[in-house]
Design a protein around this motif. Structure first.
Motif, short mmCIF file in Angstrom:
data_model
loop_
_atom_site.label_atom_id
_atom_site.label_comp_id
_atom_site.label_asym_id
_atom_site.label_seq_id
_atom_site.Cartn_x
_atom_site.Cartn_y
_atom_site.Cartn_z
N SER A 120 0.50 -1.30 -0.35
CA SER A 120 -0.07 0.03 -0.07
C SER A 120 0.84 0.77 0.15
O SER A 120 2.22 1.30 -0.03
N LEU A 121 0.35 2.86 0.16
CA LEU A 121 0.94 3.61 0.52
C LEU A 121 -0.22 4.59 1.14
O LEU A 121 -1.38 4.20 0.83
N GLY A 122 0.58 5.73 1.99
CA GLY A 122 -0.49 6.01 2.64
C GLY A 122 -1.55 7.17 2.75
O GLY A 122 -1.45 8.17 2.91
N THR A 123 -1.91 7.15 1.46
CA THR A 123 -2.98 8.23 0.41
C THR A 123 -3.96 7.43 1.35
O THR A 123 -4.19 6.72 2.60
N PRO A 124 -5.28 8.08 0.72
CA PRO A 124 -6.41 7.84 2.38
C PRO A 124 -7.05 6.60 1.70
O PRO A 124 -7.54 6.59 3.00
N ASN A 125 -7.49 6.11 0.83
CA ASN A 125 -7.15 5.12 0.75
C ASN A 125 -6.97 3.60 1.62
O ASN A 125 -6.73 2.75 1.58
N GLN A 127 5.74 9.24 9.08
CA GLN A 127 5.85 9.11 7.62
C GLN A 127 6.34 7.67 8.70
O GLN A 127 7.82 7.25 9.35
N LEU A 128 6.33 6.00 8.38
CA LEU A 128 6.57 5.21 9.22
C LEU A 128 6.26 3.99 7.07
O LEU A 128 4.85 3.72 6.92
N HIS A 129 7.05 3.85 6.65
CA HIS A 129 7.14 3.83 5.46
C HIS A 129 7.17 2.34 5.30
O HIS A 129 5.63 2.21 4.44
N GLU A 130 7.76 1.12 6.11
CA GLU A 130 6.87 0.06 6.20
C GLU A 130 6.69 -0.44 7.60
O GLU A 130 7.36 0.50 8.83
N ARG A 131 5.59 -1.34 8.23
CA ARG A 131 5.14 -1.46 9.46
C ARG A 131 5.14 -3.43 9.56
O ARG A 131 4.73 -3.97 8.79
N HIS A 132 6.18 -3.55 10.06
CA HIS A 132 6.43 -4.74 10.41
C HIS A 132 5.64 -5.15 11.78
O HIS A 132 6.05 -6.86 12.75
N ILE A 172 -0.27 7.21 9.60
CA ILE A 172 0.78 6.77 9.39
C ILE A 172 1.89 6.12 8.67
O ILE A 172 2.38 5.91 7.77
N VAL A 173 0.86 4.83 8.88
CA VAL A 173 1.94 3.65 7.81
C VAL A 173 1.97 3.61 6.48
O VAL A 173 0.79 4.30 5.58
N ASN A 174 2.45 3.24 5.88
CA ASN A 174 3.12 4.14 4.19
C ASN A 174 2.93 4.56 3.39
O ASN A 174 2.69 5.05 2.43
N ARG A 175 3.52 5.89 4.74
CA ARG A 175 3.08 7.52 4.64
C ARG A 175 4.87 7.88 4.05
O ARG A 175 5.18 7.48 4.99
N SER A 176 4.81 8.40 2.76
CA SER A 176 5.91 8.96 2.24
C SER A 176 6.39 10.21 2.52
O SER A 176 6.59 10.39 1.76
N PHE A 177 6.10 11.23 2.38
CA PHE A 177 5.28 12.44 2.37
C PHE A 177 4.70 12.98 3.47
O PHE A 177 4.54 12.62 4.54
N LYS A 214 -7.49 3.75 5.25
CA LYS A 214 -8.97 2.62 5.40
C LYS A 214 -8.17 1.80 6.41
O LYS A 214 -8.99 1.57 7.31
N VAL A 215 -7.58 1.38 4.87
CA VAL A 215 -6.99 -0.65 5.71
C VAL A 215 -5.80 -0.07 7.16
O VAL A 215 -5.65 -1.17 7.86
N THR A 216 -5.00 0.48 7.12
CA THR A 216 -4.11 0.55 7.80
C THR A 216 -4.53 1.02 9.42
O THR A 216 -4.60 0.56 11.25
N ILE A 217 -5.58 2.20 9.19
CA ILE A 217 -6.50 2.01 10.55
C ILE A 217 -7.97 1.41 11.49
O ILE A 217 -7.41 0.91 12.30
N LEU A 218 -7.63 0.11 10.45
CA LEU A 218 -8.89 -0.71 11.07
C LEU A 218 -8.15 -1.59 11.44
O LEU A 218 -7.61 -2.80 12.40
N LEU A 219 -6.92 -1.99 10.93
CA LEU A 219 -5.92 -2.85 11.30
C LEU A 219 -4.84 -2.93 12.31
O LEU A 219 -5.72 -3.80 13.61
N GLU A 220 -4.88 -1.35 13.12
CA GLU A 220 -4.55 -0.87 13.95
C GLU A 220 -5.38 -0.74 15.01
O GLU A 220 -5.30 -1.56 16.39
#
Length: 292
Positions: free
Chosen positions: A49-54, A268-273, A257-262, A57-63
């Motif tokens: 993914s990428l930290g755009t609005p779409n 900005q957390l480019h990758e989350r593991h 902020i997950v996958n956010r690169s801007f 959505k998913v990383t908010i639900l996962l968290e």
């Protein structure tokens, strides 16, 4: 209105690579442009993914799921650099033939399952874990009303208003006026509903809120397209109340902020593991390590 009638469409459209921020990633054909397998981490759920609005959505639900103790929702989030064409790699196209982020691979069963389209990923995860989606038929229907509203409405905000107001290489008055009117109408739809409801599904926080907030919450905060003043977002008082209440949720603060690169480096957390990545691997922390 500016008189701009010089262009007349040809009988047959011919693709000419355009200008602008996203011109290099747009093309009139589908499919992979190069071979590139997707990485696979240690968790059952693999998000690309990428930290755009779409993506948010998913990383908010996962968290949010992890905050409830759903350990099966642990995930690896891999950054897809759409400006560099990662979405056209063979592995990503296999996960999502539409070459759009986000894409999810679920490895929790005997056979990996691909899930694409952000709204469907929300529904898939909500059903998988039995959270954030009411079981009562009427309440579930109301949540689905708003989830599908978002999927149909956000393209007018992003691909319409956002593109012509912020990204397009030239300002076209007609296009900006057209999509500004629609964006403000949508904000009014949301504001009127929230005047009588705490959340979009009623009294409970659900995937409908998680779908709408990254688009319209960020817009209400003035963080989308630099258009807060232009759209008078402060005037939508109920949207403001809802937006700020959701922003206070720790899972939302992490997921956005997950996958956010801007933006700001600490956001900005480019990758989350791993959960510790929020404390240790945001770009400001990585920068500090490199300096030392």
């Amino acid at each position: 209105m500016t008189d701009n009638n010089a262009y007349q469409p040809p009988k047959v459209w011919v693709w000419e690579k355009g200008e602008g921020t996203w011109a290099s990633i747009n093309r009139p054909i589908a499919g992979a442009t190069h071979e590139k397998e997707l990485p696979v981490g240690k968790h059952p759920l693999q998000l690309y993914s990428l930290g755009t609005p779409n993506g948010q959505k998913v990383t908010i639900l996962l968290e949010e799921l992890l905050a409830l103790g759903e350990t099966g929702a642990e995930y690896d989030a891999w950054l897809i650099k759409i400006g560099e064409g990662d979405q056209f790699g063979s592995g990503f196209v296999s996960a999502n033939p539409n070459s759009k982020i986000p894409a999810l691979m679920d490895h929790s069963g005997d056979t990996p399952i691909r899930v694409f389209e952000s709204g469907h990923i929300l529904l898939y995860l909500a059903e998988k874990f039995g959270k954030f989606l009411p079981t009562d038929h009427a309440k579930r229907t109301e949540v689905m009303n708003w989830l599908f509203w978002l999927q149909g409405s956000a393209p007018y905000l992003g691909g319409g208003f956002g593109h012509f107001y912020h990204y397009a290489p030239e300002k076209i008055e007609y296009a900006i006026n057209r999509f500004t009117m629609e964006t403000k109408r949508q904000l009014d739809v949301l504001d009127r509903h929230l005047a009588e409801n705490r959340y979009f599904g009623g009294d409970a926080y659900t995937i409908a809120d998680m779908a709408i907030w990254p688009w319209y919450g960020n817009l209400a905060l003035g963080k989308q397209y630099g258009a807060g003043e232009f759209l008078e977002v402060e005037s939508y008082k109920n949207v403001q109340r809802w937006t700020k209440e959701i922003l206070e949720r720790p899972a939302v603060q992490r997921g956005r902020i997950v996958n956010r690169s801007f933006g700001e480096l600490h956001e900005q957390l480019h990758e989350r593991h791993d959960a510790s990545d929020f404390e240790l691997r945001t770009q400001d922390k990585i920068g500090e390590k490199e300096e030392n």
